[in-house]
Design a protein around this motif. Structure first.
Motif, PDB file in Angstrom:
ATOM      1  N   THR A 117       0.707  -1.281   0.073  1.00  0.00           N
ATOM      2  CA  THR A 117       0.128  -0.038   0.080  1.00  0.00           C
ATOM      3  C   THR A 117       0.915   1.287  -0.286  1.00  0.00           C
ATOM      4  OG1 THR A 117      -0.194  -0.241   2.414  1.00  0.00           O
ATOM      5  CG2 THR A 117      -2.085  -1.168   1.164  1.00  0.00           C
ATOM      6  N   PRO A 118       0.271   2.417  -0.656  1.00  0.00           N
ATOM      7  CA  PRO A 118       1.232   3.571  -0.693  1.00  0.00           C
ATOM      8  C   PRO A 118       1.969   3.816   0.591  1.00  0.00           C
ATOM      9  CG  PRO A 118      -0.719   3.649  -1.962  1.00  0.00           C
ATOM     10  CD  PRO A 118      -0.843   2.515  -1.056  1.00  0.00           C
ATOM     11  N   ASP A 119       1.161   3.874   1.730  1.00  0.00           N
ATOM     12  CA  ASP A 119       1.695   4.318   3.267  1.00  0.00           C
ATOM     13  C   ASP A 119       2.850   3.537   3.573  1.00  0.00           C
ATOM     14  OD1 ASP A 119      -0.581   2.424   3.167  1.00  0.00           O
ATOM     15  OD2 ASP A 119      -0.011   2.490   5.179  1.00  0.00           O
ATOM     16  N   PRO A 138       8.078  -3.054  -5.213  1.00  0.00           N
ATOM     17  CA  PRO A 138       6.801  -2.700  -5.547  1.00  0.00           C
ATOM     18  C   PRO A 138       6.952  -1.451  -6.381  1.00  0.00           C
ATOM     19  CG  PRO A 138       6.761  -3.312  -3.275  1.00  0.00           C
ATOM     20  CD  PRO A 138       8.254  -3.357  -3.455  1.00  0.00           C
ATOM     21  N   ASN A 139       6.290  -1.465  -7.259  1.00  0.00           N
ATOM     22  CA  ASN A 139       6.316   0.003  -8.348  1.00  0.00           C
ATOM     23  C   ASN A 139       4.855   0.191  -8.663  1.00  0.00           C
ATOM     24  OD1 ASN A 139       6.499   1.274 -10.914  1.00  0.00           O
ATOM     25  ND2 ASN A 139       8.825   0.966 -10.790  1.00  0.00           N
ATOM     26  N   PRO A 140       4.481   1.556  -8.794  1.00  0.00           N
ATOM     27  CA  PRO A 140       3.235   1.912  -8.968  1.00  0.00           C
ATOM     28  C   PRO A 140       2.832   1.707 -10.642  1.00  0.00           C
ATOM     29  CG  PRO A 140       4.451   3.785  -8.513  1.00  0.00           C
ATOM     30  CD  PRO A 140       5.110   2.761  -8.055  1.00  0.00           C
ATOM     31  N   LYS A 141       3.978   1.690 -11.362  1.00  0.00           N
ATOM     32  CA  LYS A 141       4.018   1.662 -12.750  1.00  0.00           C
ATOM     33  C   LYS A 141       3.298   0.040 -13.311  1.00  0.00           C
ATOM     34  CE  LYS A 141       7.357   4.790 -14.396  1.00  0.00           C
ATOM     35  NZ  LYS A 141       8.743   4.968 -14.869  1.00  0.00           N
ATOM     36  N   VAL A 142       3.561  -0.875 -12.455  1.00  0.00           N
ATOM     37  CA  VAL A 142       3.211  -2.358 -12.635  1.00  0.00           C
ATOM     38  C   VAL A 142       1.861  -2.744 -11.746  1.00  0.00           C
ATOM     39  CG1 VAL A 142       5.309  -2.824 -13.915  1.00  0.00           C
ATOM     40  CG2 VAL A 142       5.041  -3.371 -11.519  1.00  0.00           C
ATOM     41  N   GLY A 143       1.351  -1.531 -10.979  1.00  0.00           N
ATOM     42  CA  GLY A 143       0.265  -1.952 -10.157  1.00  0.00           C
ATOM     43  C   GLY A 143       0.314  -2.738  -9.119  1.00  0.00           C
ATOM     44  N   THR A 144       1.650  -2.565  -8.549  1.00  0.00           N
ATOM     45  CA  THR A 144       2.092  -3.277  -7.335  1.00  0.00           C
ATOM     46  C   THR A 144       2.155  -2.443  -6.075  1.00  0.00           C
ATOM     47  OG1 THR A 144       4.560  -3.414  -8.002  1.00  0.00           O
ATOM     48  CG2 THR A 144       3.216  -5.348  -8.300  1.00  0.00           C
ATOM     49  N   THR A 146      -0.475  -0.079  -4.413  1.00  0.00           N
ATOM     50  CA  THR A 146      -1.819   0.230  -4.589  1.00  0.00           C
ATOM     51  C   THR A 146      -2.799  -0.125  -3.284  1.00  0.00           C
ATOM     52  OG1 THR A 146      -3.873  -0.661  -5.739  1.00  0.00           O
ATOM     53  CG2 THR A 146      -2.153  -2.221  -5.372  1.00  0.00           C
ATOM     54  N   MET A 147      -3.450   0.699  -3.321  1.00  0.00           N
ATOM     55  CA  MET A 147      -4.547   0.594  -2.011  1.00  0.00           C
ATOM     56  C   MET A 147      -5.355  -0.589  -2.234  1.00  0.00           C
ATOM     57  SD  MET A 147      -3.823   2.514   0.181  1.00  0.00           S
ATOM     58  CE  MET A 147      -5.354   2.467   1.332  1.00  0.00           C
ATOM     59  N   ASP A 148      -5.626  -0.891  -3.657  1.00  0.00           N
ATOM     60  CA  ASP A 148      -6.622  -2.120  -3.777  1.00  0.00           C
ATOM     61  C   ASP A 148      -5.672  -3.535  -3.942  1.00  0.00           C
ATOM     62  OD1 ASP A 148      -8.575  -3.907  -4.756  1.00  0.00           O
ATOM     63  OD2 ASP A 148      -9.172  -2.823  -6.348  1.00  0.00           O
TER      64      ASP A 148
END
Length: 234
Positions: A117-119, A138-144, A146-148
């Motif tokens: 999760t981002p936090d 983890p990397n937001p570009k590949v969806g890892t 995330t809050m979901d």
């Protein structure tokens, strides 16, 4: 030049040198060239007309293959409270926060994908030198990131793969196992190729799909025609 064994050489004889095969033919042929005693992975190598030295020409992302890869990935989720509970219910193999960070700092990396999760990224960021070189950060570009987390875990378990250009502009990705029937391998193949076409960088000039090669873990490569590859539907 590396020396290949007899099985590889025999398999290579099935492939016509210089020929570009239709995807359907390539899938059938690549399965015939598999000679290992284990269920080999079928892999795709795509040479893209991009220069990864430029940030606006890097191709990176993730895609859910309709029939998965034939391998179940072990998923670690960095989360707390309700999000940790969601991750566990979604099927995550490992869930934690400070305890998982400490475990990894001690040398444990017995997982295939990490979600956060981002936090949690401030804490997870300390693991950059350990996870980064292994491709586990983890990397937001590949969806890892995330809050979901529940959706992320389910997609990874269902066959989500990451793709990324290397320094030469190539992408390597698994699309299944030799034991898959042809239709499943083709569906996974087209899903990946269509995705790469869809995310073509605006800065990329000239021919985008330079070459496509199918191979198994231990087998020779089969070159696929780029003219037939994109846009295949049911």
């Amino acid at each position: 030049m590396p020396k290949h064994g007899k099985k590889y050489q025999e398999a290579a004889k099935l492939i016509e040198r210089g020929k570009l095969y239709d995807p359907e033919e390539a899938v059938e042929l690549v399965k015939k060239t598999a000679s290992a005693k284990f269920d080999e992975t079928v892999e795709v190598a795509v040479k893209l007309g991009v220069d990864p030295k430029h940030a606006d020409q890097q191709v990176r992302g993730a895609v859910v293959l309709p029939y998965g890869t034939g391998k179940t990935k072990r998923v670690l989720v960095f989360a707390k409270g309700e999000k940790a509970k969601e991750a566990e219910e979604a099927g995550a193999d490992f869930v934690g926060a400070e305890d998982m960070v400490a475990k990894i700092q001690e040398g444990w990396t017995d997982f295939d994908v990490a979600v956060a999760t981002p936090d949690m990224m401030g804490m997870v960021g300390r693991l950059g030198k350990i996870l980064g070189p292994k491709g586990l950060m983890p990397n937001p570009k590949v969806g890892t990131v995330t809050m979901d987390v529940a959706r992320a875990v389910k997609e990874i378990k269902a066959g989500k793969i990451e793709y990324r250009t290397d320094k030469a502009g190539n992408i390597h990705a698994p699309i299944g196992k030799v034991s898959f029937d042809n239709e499943k391998l083709l569906k996974n193949f087209y899903t990946l190729i269509d995705t790469l076409i869809r995310v073509k960088p605006a800065a990329a000039k000239g021919q985008y799909l330079r070459s496509i090669t199918l191979s198994t873990t231990m087998g020779p490569g089969v070159k696929v025609s780029t003219l037939r590859a994109p846009g295949k539907k049911d």
